[in-house]
Design a protein around this motif. Structure first.
Motif, PDB file in Angstrom:
ATOM      1  N   ALA A  28      28.901 -12.978  11.609  1.00 26.59           N
ATOM      2  CA  ALA A  28      27.729 -12.158  11.864  1.00 26.59           C
ATOM      3  C   ALA A  28      27.225 -12.058  13.278  1.00 26.59           C
ATOM      4  CB  ALA A  28      26.590 -12.342  11.103  1.00 26.59           C
ATOM      5  N   GLU A  29      27.346 -13.246  14.069  1.00 26.97           N
ATOM      6  CA  GLU A  29      26.881 -13.237  15.234  1.00 26.97           C
ATOM      7  C   GLU A  29      27.822 -12.519  16.379  1.00 26.97           C
ATOM      8  OE1 GLU A  29      26.396 -17.402  16.321  1.00 26.97           O
ATOM      9  OE2 GLU A  29      24.470 -17.365  15.346  1.00 26.97           O
ATOM     10  N   VAL A  30      29.084 -12.738  15.913  1.00 23.43           N
ATOM     11  CA  VAL A  30      30.332 -12.220  16.828  1.00 23.43           C
ATOM     12  C   VAL A  30      30.195 -10.566  16.691  1.00 23.43           C
ATOM     13  CG1 VAL A  30      32.685 -11.889  17.019  1.00 23.43           C
ATOM     14  CG2 VAL A  30      31.746 -14.220  16.838  1.00 23.43           C
ATOM     15  N   TYR A  31      30.203 -10.132  15.272  1.00 25.84           N
ATOM     16  CA  TYR A  31      30.304  -8.666  14.935  1.00 25.84           C
ATOM     17  C   TYR A  31      29.020  -8.041  15.004  1.00 25.84           C
ATOM     18  CZ  TYR A  31      35.297  -9.265  13.694  1.00 25.84           C
ATOM     19  OH  TYR A  31      36.645  -9.636  13.733  1.00 25.84           O
ATOM     20  N   LEU A  32      28.095  -8.218  14.857  1.00 29.44           N
ATOM     21  CA  LEU A  32      26.793  -7.562  14.637  1.00 29.44           C
ATOM     22  C   LEU A  32      25.878  -7.461  15.738  1.00 29.44           C
ATOM     23  CD1 LEU A  32      25.858  -8.617  11.051  1.00 29.44           C
ATOM     24  CD2 LEU A  32      27.426  -6.983  11.695  1.00 29.44           C
ATOM     25  N   GLY A  54      31.170   8.282   5.685  1.00 30.97           N
ATOM     26  CA  GLY A  54      29.982   8.668   6.056  1.00 30.97           C
ATOM     27  C   GLY A  54      29.316   7.988   7.355  1.00 30.97           C
ATOM     28  N   THR A  55      29.788   6.623   7.459  1.00 34.03           N
ATOM     29  CA  THR A  55      29.298   5.913   8.539  1.00 34.03           C
ATOM     30  C   THR A  55      30.200   5.207   9.202  1.00 34.03           C
ATOM     31  OG1 THR A  55      27.631   4.080   9.114  1.00 34.03           O
ATOM     32  CG2 THR A  55      28.700   4.135   7.004  1.00 34.03           C
ATOM     33  N   THR A  56      29.986   4.189  10.167  1.00 34.35           N
ATOM     34  CA  THR A  56      30.998   3.302  10.938  1.00 34.35           C
ATOM     35  C   THR A  56      30.552   1.906  10.732  1.00 34.35           C
ATOM     36  OG1 THR A  56      32.022   5.203  11.964  1.00 34.35           O
ATOM     37  CG2 THR A  56      32.775   2.839  12.635  1.00 34.35           C
ATOM     38  N   PRO A  57      30.600   1.394   9.657  1.00 39.94           N
ATOM     39  CA  PRO A  57      29.972  -0.161   9.596  1.00 39.94           C
ATOM     40  C   PRO A  57      30.905  -1.031  10.477  1.00 39.94           C
ATOM     41  CG  PRO A  57      31.195   0.243   7.503  1.00 39.94           C
ATOM     42  CD  PRO A  57      31.228   1.661   8.466  1.00 39.94           C
ATOM     43  N   TRP A  63      26.177 -11.439  -3.574  1.00 35.59           N
ATOM     44  CA  TRP A  63      25.065 -12.528  -3.570  1.00 35.59           C
ATOM     45  C   TRP A  63      24.157 -12.638  -2.392  1.00 35.59           C
ATOM     46  CZ3 TRP A  63      22.938 -15.582  -6.895  1.00 35.59           C
ATOM     47  CH2 TRP A  63      22.664 -16.837  -6.318  1.00 35.59           C
ATOM     48  N   ALA A  64      22.925 -12.799  -2.837  1.00 37.63           N
ATOM     49  CA  ALA A  64      21.717 -12.524  -1.981  1.00 37.63           C
ATOM     50  C   ALA A  64      21.570 -13.228  -0.608  1.00 37.63           C
ATOM     51  CB  ALA A  64      20.243 -12.552  -2.730  1.00 37.63           C
ATOM     52  N   PRO A  65      21.874 -14.666  -0.630  1.00 35.33           N
ATOM     53  CA  PRO A  65      21.889 -15.345   0.760  1.00 35.33           C
ATOM     54  C   PRO A  65      22.890 -14.699   1.576  1.00 35.33           C
ATOM     55  CG  PRO A  65      21.367 -16.804  -1.100  1.00 35.33           C
ATOM     56  CD  PRO A  65      21.917 -15.370  -1.924  1.00 35.33           C
ATOM     57  N   CYS A  66      24.059 -14.117   1.177  1.00 39.48           N
ATOM     58  CA  CYS A  66      25.048 -13.945   2.058  1.00 39.48           C
ATOM     59  C   CYS A  66      24.437 -12.621   2.636  1.00 39.48           C
ATOM     60  CB  CYS A  66      26.376 -13.732   1.232  1.00 39.48           C
ATOM     61  SG  CYS A  66      27.028 -15.188   0.634  1.00 39.48           S
ATOM     62  N   LEU A  67      23.807 -11.584   2.040  1.00 43.91           N
ATOM     63  CA  LEU A  67      23.376 -10.573   2.411  1.00 43.91           C
ATOM     64  C   LEU A  67      22.377 -10.699   3.385  1.00 43.91           C
ATOM     65  CD1 LEU A  67      22.994  -8.198  -0.780  1.00 43.91           C
ATOM     66  CD2 LEU A  67      25.151  -8.505   0.784  1.00 43.91           C
ATOM     67  N   ASP A  68      21.555 -11.570   3.010  1.00 44.91           N
ATOM     68  CA  ASP A  68      20.369 -12.069   4.164  1.00 44.91           C
ATOM     69  C   ASP A  68      20.695 -12.458   5.438  1.00 44.91           C
ATOM     70  OD1 ASP A  68      18.335 -11.331   2.309  1.00 44.91           O
ATOM     71  OD2 ASP A  68      18.058 -13.314   1.803  1.00 44.91           O
ATOM     72  N   ILE A  69      22.093 -12.850   5.402  1.00 41.80           N
ATOM     73  CA  ILE A  69      22.865 -13.250   6.886  1.00 41.80           C
ATOM     74  C   ILE A  69      22.829 -11.842   7.771  1.00 41.80           C
ATOM     75  CG2 ILE A  69      24.858 -14.115   7.959  1.00 41.80           C
ATOM     76  CD1 ILE A  69      25.409 -16.088   5.569  1.00 41.80           C
ATOM     77  N   PHE A  70      23.188 -10.787   6.815  1.00 40.88           N
ATOM     78  CA  PHE A  70      23.593  -9.671   7.757  1.00 40.88           C
ATOM     79  C   PHE A  70      21.985  -8.913   8.170  1.00 40.88           C
ATOM     80  CE2 PHE A  70      27.121  -9.883   4.872  1.00 40.88           C
ATOM     81  CZ  PHE A  70      28.066 -10.507   5.714  1.00 40.88           C
ATOM     82  N   ARG A  71      21.045  -8.855   7.144  1.00 44.19           N
ATOM     83  CA  ARG A  71      19.802  -8.384   7.241  1.00 44.19           C
ATOM     84  C   ARG A  71      19.140  -9.094   8.532  1.00 44.19           C
ATOM     85  NH1 ARG A  71      19.272  -9.002   1.244  1.00 44.19           N
ATOM     86  NH2 ARG A  71      19.350  -6.961   0.474  1.00 44.19           N
ATOM     87  N   GLN A  72      19.203 -10.127   8.626  1.00 53.05           N
ATOM     88  CA  GLN A  72      18.655 -11.002   9.806  1.00 53.05           C
ATOM     89  C   GLN A  72      19.204 -10.338  11.248  1.00 53.05           C
ATOM     90  OE1 GLN A  72      19.393 -15.090   9.465  1.00 53.05           O
ATOM     91  NE2 GLN A  72      17.760 -15.293   7.607  1.00 53.05           N
ATOM     92  N   HIS A  73      20.204  -9.440  11.254  1.00 52.86           N
ATOM     93  CA  HIS A  73      20.764  -8.946  12.265  1.00 52.86           C
ATOM     94  C   HIS A  73      19.983  -7.474  12.381  1.00 52.86           C
ATOM     95  CE1 HIS A  73      23.251 -11.768  14.094  1.00 52.86           C
ATOM     96  NE2 HIS A  73      23.373 -12.607  12.877  1.00 52.86           N
ATOM     97  N   GLY A  74      19.145  -7.153  11.622  1.00 49.45           N
ATOM     98  CA  GLY A  74      18.553  -5.564  11.596  1.00 49.45           C
ATOM     99  C   GLY A  74      19.602  -4.462  11.255  1.00 49.45           C
ATOM    100  N   VAL A  75      20.719  -5.084  10.363  1.00 48.91           N
ATOM    101  CA  VAL A  75      21.484  -3.880  10.130  1.00 48.91           C
ATOM    102  C   VAL A  75      21.228  -3.324   8.935  1.00 48.91           C
ATOM    103  CG1 VAL A  75      23.721  -4.817  11.306  1.00 48.91           C
ATOM    104  CG2 VAL A  75      23.121  -5.518   9.168  1.00 48.91           C
ATOM    105  N   ARG A  76      21.567  -2.232   8.566  1.00 47.50           N
ATOM    106  CA  ARG A  76      21.737  -1.358   7.435  1.00 47.50           C
ATOM    107  C   ARG A  76      22.669  -1.655   6.339  1.00 47.50           C
ATOM    108  NH1 ARG A  76      23.514   3.861   5.604  1.00 47.50           N
ATOM    109  NH2 ARG A  76      24.140   4.103   7.874  1.00 47.50           N
TER     110      ARG A  76
END
Length: 497
Positions: A200-204, A252-255, A217-230
């Motif tokens: 996440a630190e490298v890509y986000l 529709g988007t480029t994640p 799994w919610a804790p994994c999603l939270d890793i991404f949320r902490q970087h402010g991404v949608r």
């Protein structure tokens, strides 16, 4: 008003934050008020934060609206909240901002992590799906002490990329699965969780979106949320992530990333087919999206012969594709905090630099133990799966006997059942009643932000058979209370004059 101060308007999010708020003696309205006050005092709820509407919170907590009204009035009397017509109930903006007490906060999944810190107490917690360690861990530790420790002690002890012997073992592990790998493509991490944090630190940095399976799994999603991404949700079908929905999401988007669990998905236990893996890898490469495949449950096959499992998704990627494969020894013992990420050497080097800044490298003795276990992963997984099949069969038998109206699909693998409640019942509401019967349930709303799985929850079955019987007994009691009696009525006693 910003999203930061409105994040708990939905009752499910606040319920997860409050945890086991209803435990102990005293009226429910007082215990609810005390729990909210504690969350304000420790900084989990910030000044100006809006609390859920009375009706919404009473629905999720499975209590009467009068209980929530009384709790809010109690909090207003203490000066914890302000209540104004048209503005709702908000944390008092004049309260002193507390110093951090180190509690885990963030998205909905962080309550699960905090439970690991606090310990389960009297609860049977369904937040953790990990079994006791296998005896071979002790054997490997003794072998390290007898044969490896002298050589290890001659070393300075710093290997940010990982112990060379372990990196070689992991590289061989993937090569034998049909994914040719060199040690330079492997970074050893302190569990799979750290691998996801580093990626996440490298890509986000500066990224706007991550495509994710739902549920996930919610804790994994939270890793991404902490970087402010949608988070861009993509649904599943019987073969894994829905490729048509994925194509639409990527168009529709480029994640910056696509995060998937192709081998025994958590929480559904589904196995992504080889054909689907190729489709996903090619589609992501065509759109220039890197893929993170999480193999947390790769060694937990229940209905499929291990020798018939498809290769990792990275094996199906075209040359232009970028796939990162994350795995760990969780299936052997979660307490052996050894994981790794396999990927392009350049990305692995960037992750290694960040790991060096974080901890200078994972402990070497644990890695030496892991180096002796990785070559035996297939053998150890087969032995463990025999036990887990018995545990799954027992849980399914008990549920059919005590809760015949609940539905699920027997998983291909993994360590949990993904159960659906009948009649449109909310798992958020059921989770509150389950807490009062001594079970911590993780509702589907924490794993799917779209709301499509609000009636589901996960039941891990990797536990002793006698504990499964007690678990189902408590779940059945909570279900009976919900069906027969509905929300709990709990009014403050007021004198009649």
């Amino acid at each position: 008003m910003s999203g930061e101060v409105d994040r708990f308007q939905h009752g499910a999010a606040l319920a997860m934050l409050l945890g086991d708020w209803s435990a102990g003696d005293g009226p429910l309205y007082r215990k609810l008020a005390d729990a909210v006050a504690r969350a304000v005092d420790d900084g989990s709820l910030v000044a100006g934060e809006r609390l859920p509407a009375e009706r919404e919170l009473s629905r999720v907590l499975a209590v009467s609206r009068a209980t929530v009204v009384a709790a809010y009035e109690d909090l207003r009397g203490r000066g914890v909240v302000d209540r104004r017509q048209g503005s709702g109930t908000r944390v008092n903006g004049r309260r002193r901002i507390p110093r951090s007490d180190g509690r885990v906060r963030g998205g909905q999944g962080t309550a699960i992590v905090q439970r690991l810190i606090d310990g389960p107490g009297r609860l049977i917690s369904l937040g953790c799906a990990a079994d006791a360690g296998v005896p071979e861990v002790a054997e490997a530790l003794r072998a390290v002490a007898d044969h490896d420790i002298t050589e290890l002690l001659r070393d300075a002890g710093y290997h940010p990329r990982g112990l060379p012997a372990l990196r070689e073992a992991v590289a061989h592990h993937y090569t034998t699965q049909g994914l040719p790998t060199s040690p330079e493509q492997v970074l050893v991490t302190t569990g799979a969780h750290q691998a996801l944090v580093l990626l996440a630190e490298v890509y986000l940095r500066g990224a706007s979106a991550v495509a994710v399976e739902v549920p996930s799994w919610a804790p994994c999603l939270d890793i991404f949320r902490q970087h402010g991404v949608r988070l861009v949700p993509v649904g599943l079908d019987d073969e894994g992530v829905d490729v048509h929905a994925l194509a639409e999401a990527l168009t529709g988007t480029t994640p910056a990333l696509l995060y998937v669990m192709p081998t025994f998905h958590n929480p559904t236990g589904r196995l992504m087919s080889a054909a689907r893996r190729r489709q996903v890898a090619e589609l992501a490469a065509r759109h220039g999206v890197a893929v993170v495949e999480d193999h947390a449950y790769a060694g937990h096959s229940l209905t499929v012969d291990e020798t018939a499992l498809p290769a990792p998704l990275a094996a199906y990627a075209p040359e232009s594709g970028e796939v990162l494969t994350v795995e760990s020894l969780k299936g052997i013992w979660a307490g052996l905090r050894v994981g790794w990420v396999r990927g392009p050497a350049g990305i692995i080097e960037r992750c290694a630099r960040r790991k060096a800044m974080a901890d200078l490298g994972s402990p070497l003795i644990e890695q030496a133990v892991a180096a002796r276990l990785v070559p035996r992963l297939a053998e150890l997984s087969r032995a463990r799966c025999v036990v887990q099949r018995r545990q799954l069969a027992e849980l399914e038998h008990l549920l059919r006997q005590r809760l015949p109206e609940w539905t699920w699909t027997t998983p291909d693998g993994g360590s949990s059942l993904w159960v659906r409640l009948p009649g449109g019942h909310s798992a958020d509401v059921y989770a509150q009643l389950a807490l009062r019967h001594g079970v911590e349930v993780v509702p589907g709303s924490t794993m799917d932000p779209t709301g499509q799985h609000d009636g589901y929850f996960r039941i891990p079955f990797v536990r002793p058979l006698e504990e499964l019987a007690e678990l189902v007994s408590r779940l059945a009691s909570a279900w009976t209370e919900l069906v027969r009696h509905g929300p709990h009525e709990d009014l403050p006693l007021r004198p009649v004059v």
